[in-house]
Design a protein around this motif. Structure first.
Motif, short mmCIF file in Angstrom:
data_model
loop_
_atom_site.label_atom_id
_atom_site.label_comp_id
_atom_site.label_asym_id
_atom_site.label_seq_id
_atom_site.Cartn_x
_atom_site.Cartn_y
_atom_site.Cartn_z
N UNK A 11 0.82 -1.21 0.00
CA UNK A 11 0.00 0.00 0.00
C UNK A 11 0.86 1.27 0.00
N UNK A 12 1.99 1.21 0.67
CA UNK A 12 2.91 2.35 0.62
C UNK A 12 3.41 2.58 -0.80
N UNK A 13 3.73 1.48 -1.48
CA UNK A 13 4.17 1.60 -2.87
C UNK A 13 3.05 2.16 -3.74
N UNK A 14 1.82 1.69 -3.47
CA UNK A 14 0.68 2.18 -4.25
C UNK A 14 0.47 3.67 -4.04
N UNK A 15 0.64 4.13 -2.80
CA UNK A 15 0.51 5.55 -2.50
C UNK A 15 1.57 6.35 -3.27
N UNK A 16 2.81 5.84 -3.23
CA UNK A 16 3.90 6.54 -3.92
C UNK A 16 3.65 6.58 -5.42
N UNK A 17 3.17 5.48 -5.99
CA UNK A 17 2.91 5.44 -7.43
C UNK A 17 1.78 6.39 -7.82
N UNK A 18 0.72 6.41 -7.01
CA UNK A 18 -0.37 7.34 -7.31
C UNK A 18 0.11 8.78 -7.22
N UNK A 19 0.88 9.08 -6.18
CA UNK A 19 1.38 10.45 -6.01
C UNK A 19 2.25 10.86 -7.19
N UNK A 20 3.11 9.96 -7.66
CA UNK A 20 3.99 10.28 -8.80
C UNK A 20 3.16 10.50 -10.07
N UNK A 21 2.19 9.62 -10.29
CA UNK A 21 1.39 9.72 -11.51
C UNK A 21 0.59 11.01 -11.55
N UNK A 22 0.00 11.38 -10.42
CA UNK A 22 -0.80 12.60 -10.39
C UNK A 22 0.11 13.83 -10.50
N UNK A 23 1.28 13.77 -9.86
CA UNK A 23 2.21 14.91 -9.92
C UNK A 23 2.73 15.13 -11.34
N UNK A 24 2.80 14.06 -12.14
CA UNK A 24 3.31 14.18 -13.51
C UNK A 24 2.26 14.71 -14.47
N UNK A 25 1.01 14.76 -14.03
CA UNK A 25 -0.07 15.21 -14.92
C UNK A 25 0.10 16.69 -15.24
N UNK A 26 -0.24 17.07 -16.48
CA UNK A 26 -0.11 18.46 -16.90
C UNK A 26 -1.42 19.23 -16.80
N UNK A 27 -2.53 18.51 -16.75
CA UNK A 27 -3.84 19.15 -16.66
C UNK A 27 -4.67 18.46 -15.59
N UNK A 28 -5.71 19.13 -15.08
CA UNK A 28 -6.58 18.47 -14.10
C UNK A 28 -7.17 17.17 -14.63
N UNK A 29 -7.55 17.12 -15.91
CA UNK A 29 -8.14 15.90 -16.45
C UNK A 29 -7.12 14.78 -16.51
N UNK A 30 -5.88 15.08 -16.86
CA UNK A 30 -4.84 14.05 -16.84
C UNK A 30 -4.65 13.51 -15.42
N UNK A 31 -4.73 14.40 -14.44
CA UNK A 31 -4.60 13.97 -13.04
C UNK A 31 -5.75 13.05 -12.65
N UNK A 32 -6.94 13.37 -13.09
CA UNK A 32 -8.12 12.56 -12.77
C UNK A 32 -7.99 11.17 -13.39
N UNK A 33 -7.58 11.09 -14.65
CA UNK A 33 -7.45 9.80 -15.33
C UNK A 33 -6.41 8.93 -14.64
N UNK A 34 -5.25 9.54 -14.34
CA UNK A 34 -4.19 8.79 -13.66
C UNK A 34 -4.64 8.34 -12.27
N UNK A 35 -5.36 9.21 -11.56
CA UNK A 35 -5.81 8.90 -10.21
C UNK A 35 -6.79 7.73 -10.21
N UNK A 36 -7.72 7.72 -11.16
CA UNK A 36 -8.71 6.63 -11.21
C UNK A 36 -8.02 5.29 -11.43
#
Length: 387
Positions: A11-36
């Motif tokens: 779960x710690x790894x999952x948290x880190x991966x989600x945080x990295x993916x959302x931080x790499x997003x360039x737009x709010x919609x990209x963040x939403x897609x990565x987060x889902x």
């Protein structure tokens, strides 16, 4: 013990991966897609969705569905909305169940029926689980600036273990990370918007034109796409400012900006911009020169209807006309600027089009002259891009 530790590490790894993916997003919609996607994986769900609460409409709008979807679900739905009247829990949350940080806690619903804590509130969610062949779902409010922005929804297929209290706590953490990522991308989007927008008219600014024009000329060189530039100089602004005041002059600029936007709508994908002062432009890619000229002619007519100023001087340059090779954005700008300069000198009430007179076109000759000396203080530079 080892199993619990391994699960915690995962779960710690999952948290880190989600945080990295959302931080790499360039737009709010990209963040939403990565987060889902990452939230579904982290929670072991078969599908996930992120919805936004549209307060003015009183509804939840689904932005993205991810994973194993039912027949009535689409990855990026255009019109999947649900009335808040059917989901009042987004307003009341967990009847006061909050985390230690003051955030609303996630909750679980199962296909067996509404949870004791939620009572009859979630009958719609339970019905949806049964209809779509799912065993349980977990719902986590996404909070931004102390208000409910929307929700994270993750479900498991029938036959899978239902979510438990530990999953609720984990989903609450994931929702907080998603909220932080969305907030960051919204701030970046606003910074970009301000950086590329003229604050008075709401049109694009010179920086946006430069970036888009460079891309367009590259596309022209590689694919042969037509690139056209309409440069406009609003006549009479100084007189309006001197005689009626700058507030009225600003109204003239805003009005002309609206007219430019209206005429640009005839060229889908075009960019309407204010270059500065009384100078505007319209950039169109992939449209025949005659369509661009028609839009410029309409612009000249409508500018006369504003009731202020003295119309507009308009110059048009297009790679779809006889203007010679265009290998740089600077050359196209010089051609459009030369055409506009000639329109102003002739007091023309119609656009002047570079290359319309063939090889002997005076506009092309003017644009190809040696660059003029830099203007003295207070003088207007004749051609943008000439240095």
């Amino acid at each position: 013990m080892a199993g619990a530790r391994n699960a915690g590490d995962a779960r710690l790894r999952a948290v880190a991966e989600l945080a990295r993916a959302v931080a790499a997003a360039r737009t709010p919609m990209e963040a939403v897609i990565a987060a889902a996607q990452h939230a579904r994986t982290a929670l072991g769900g078969s599908m996930s969705a992120i919805s936004r609460w549209e307060r003015d409409q009183g509804r939840l709008r689904v932005l993205v569905n991810d994973g194993e979807l039912a027949g009535d679900e689409e990855p990026l739905p255009a019109e999947e909305t649900y009335s808040i009247a059917d989901f009042p829990e987004i307003v009341e949350f967990l009847r006061g169940e909050w985390t230690e940080n003051g955030e609303p806690r996630a909750w679980v619903e199962t296909a067996d029926g509404p949870s004791e804590r939620r009572g009859a509130y979630c009958h719609q969610r339970v019905a949806a689980l049964r209809r779509r062949g799912r065993s349980s779902c977990i719902v986590a409010p996404i909070m931004l600036h102390g208000l409910a922005w929307g929700e994270l929804y993750v479900a498991r297929a029938a036959g899978r273990p239902v979510f438990d209290r530990a999953d609720e706590e984990f989903a609450t953490v994931l929702a907080a990370l998603i909220a932080a990522g969305i907030a960051q991308t919204e701030r970046l989007a606003e910074v970009r918007r301000l950086a590329f927008t003229d604050p008075l008219t709401g049109l694009a600014n010179r920086r946006a034109v430069d970036a888009r024009l460079d891309e367009a000329v590259d596309r022209h060189r590689e694919e042969g796409a037509a690139v056209s530039l309409v440069v406009c100089d609003l006549n009479g602004l100084k007189r309006v400012n001197d005689e009626l005041g700058h507030a009225v002059g600003d109204r003239l600029l805003v009005g002309f900006g609206s007219v430019l936007s209206l005429c640009g709508a005839a060229l889908p994908g075009s960019l309407a911009a204010r270059l500065g002062g009384d100078e505007f432009c319209l950039l169109a890619v992939g449209h025949p020169a005659e369509d661009v000229v028609r839009a410029a002619e309409e612009l000249c007519v409508r500018a006369q209807w504003l009731g202020l100023g003295d119309g507009v001087a308009v110059g048009v340059a297009s790679t779809d006309a006889e203007i010679g090779p265009v290998t740089s954005s600077r050359r196209l700008f010089r051609l459009a600027d030369a055409a506009q300069y000639r329109a102003k000198a002739l007091r023309a009430v119609v656009p002047v089009v570079a290359g319309r007179a063939g090889a002997a076109d005076p506009v092309v000759r003017l644009a190809d002259e040696a660059p003029p000396a830099p203007p003295r203080k207070g003088e207007r530079r004749r051609f943008r891009g000439s240095s």
